[in-house]
Scaffold this motif. Structure first.
Motif, short mmCIF file in Angstrom:
data_model
loop_
_atom_site.label_atom_id
_atom_site.label_comp_id
_atom_site.label_asym_id
_atom_site.label_seq_id
_atom_site.Cartn_x
_atom_site.Cartn_y
_atom_site.Cartn_z
N ALA A 159 0.44 7.40 -5.99
CA ALA A 159 1.81 6.93 -5.75
C ALA A 159 1.98 6.50 -4.30
N ALA A 160 1.43 7.28 -3.37
CA ALA A 160 1.53 6.92 -1.94
C ALA A 160 0.86 5.58 -1.68
N LEU A 161 -0.31 5.39 -2.28
CA LEU A 161 -1.05 4.14 -2.05
C LEU A 161 -0.46 2.95 -2.80
N LYS A 162 0.29 3.24 -3.84
CA LYS A 162 1.02 2.15 -4.53
C LYS A 162 2.17 1.66 -3.64
N ILE A 163 2.82 2.60 -2.97
CA ILE A 163 3.91 2.25 -2.07
C ILE A 163 3.38 1.57 -0.81
N ASP A 164 2.31 2.12 -0.26
CA ASP A 164 1.71 1.60 0.98
C ASP A 164 0.20 1.63 0.84
N PRO A 165 -0.42 0.53 0.39
CA PRO A 165 -1.87 0.50 0.16
C PRO A 165 -2.71 0.78 1.41
N SER A 166 -2.12 0.70 2.59
CA SER A 166 -2.85 0.94 3.84
C SER A 166 -2.44 2.26 4.49
N HIS A 167 -1.81 3.14 3.76
CA HIS A 167 -1.36 4.43 4.32
C HIS A 167 -2.59 5.22 4.74
N ARG A 168 -2.77 5.36 6.04
CA ARG A 168 -3.99 5.98 6.56
C ARG A 168 -4.16 7.43 6.12
N GLY A 169 -3.09 8.20 6.14
CA GLY A 169 -3.18 9.59 5.72
C GLY A 169 -3.58 9.73 4.27
N ALA A 170 -2.97 8.93 3.41
CA ALA A 170 -3.29 8.99 1.97
C ALA A 170 -4.73 8.54 1.73
N LEU A 200 -10.00 2.53 4.74
CA LEU A 200 -9.49 3.03 6.02
C LEU A 200 -9.98 2.17 7.17
N ASP A 201 -11.23 1.73 7.09
CA ASP A 201 -11.78 0.88 8.13
C ASP A 201 -10.94 -0.38 8.30
N LYS A 202 -10.47 -0.92 7.18
CA LYS A 202 -9.62 -2.12 7.23
C LYS A 202 -8.21 -1.80 7.71
N ALA A 203 -7.71 -0.60 7.37
CA ALA A 203 -6.34 -0.22 7.72
C ALA A 203 -6.20 0.17 9.19
N CYS A 204 -7.27 0.60 9.80
CA CYS A 204 -7.22 1.06 11.19
C CYS A 204 -7.48 -0.11 12.13
N ASN A 205 -6.80 -0.09 13.25
CA ASN A 205 -7.09 -1.06 14.30
C ASN A 205 -8.20 -0.47 15.17
N LEU A 206 -9.37 -1.07 15.14
CA LEU A 206 -10.56 -0.63 15.85
C LEU A 206 -11.06 0.69 15.30
N SER A 207 -10.31 1.75 15.46
CA SER A 207 -10.69 3.07 14.97
C SER A 207 -9.43 3.91 14.94
N CYS A 208 -9.40 4.92 14.08
CA CYS A 208 -8.27 5.82 14.05
C CYS A 208 -8.75 7.21 13.64
N GLU A 209 -7.92 8.18 13.91
CA GLU A 209 -8.27 9.57 13.63
C GLU A 209 -8.60 9.79 12.16
N GLU A 210 -7.83 9.20 11.28
CA GLU A 210 -8.06 9.38 9.84
C GLU A 210 -9.43 8.86 9.43
#
Length: 161
Positions: free
Chosen positions: A96-107, A131-141
């Motif tokens: 459901a989280a990813l349906k709402i926001d397909p780039s939600h890093r936490g989900a 996640l690699d696509k959702a993050c700018n350069l790199s992210c904690e998730e």
């Protein structure tokens, strides 16, 4: 300016820009805004940090925010983390989280870890690619899921001997 000074400046800039994506914290997917998070979100995150997953679920249920990717993500995390875990509910909340926001890093991170719990390395690696696509350069998730996958692979290599 010497090559090394230029390289040092570039590395410093990289890390300062890379850290901006983590301002929201708590596995959120949205970029940080100047307004504080809603009370239910702060309370649920605090319960989760304290390991009180049933309390977090109660707080989230009281908030009744099913149209929020953050709400669904935290419900998925709490359902997966409680004892005993409810993996069926957890997966439905992550979806459901990813349906709402397909780039939600936490989900994406937590759903990847969910797949590792189910010994589904291929699906976990697919979440890492997203996640690699959702993050700018790199992210904690991204880094956290990558480490979890590496740990999973190491554990399975040593368990097979």
């Amino acid at each position: 300016m010497s090559f090394f000074k230029t390289l040092l400046i570039m590395v410093a800039c990289f890390f300062s820009f890379a850290s901006f994506g983590n301002v929201g914290g708590g596995g959120g997917g949205a970029q940080s805004t100047n307004k504080p998070p809603p009370a239910w979100l702060s309370e649920a995150r605090q319960a989760i940090k304290s390991g009180k997953y049933e309390d977090a679920i109660k707080i989230l249920n009281s908030a009744n925010q099913q149209d929020s990717a953050d709400w669904n993500n935290l419900m998925g995390y709490s359902s997966r983390s409680k004892n005993p875990p409810d993996l069926v509910a957890s997966e439905s909340f992550y979806l459901a989280a990813l349906k709402i926001d397909p780039s939600h890093r936490g989900a994406l991170e937590y759903y990847g870890k969910f797949f590792l719990m189910k010994n589904d390395l291929i699906s976990a690696e697919q979440m890492l690619k997203r996640l690699d696509k959702a993050c700018n350069l790199s992210c904690e998730e991204y880094r956290d899921l990558k480490q979890a996958i590496s740990d999973y692979k190491s554990k399975n290599v040593t368990d097979s001997y």
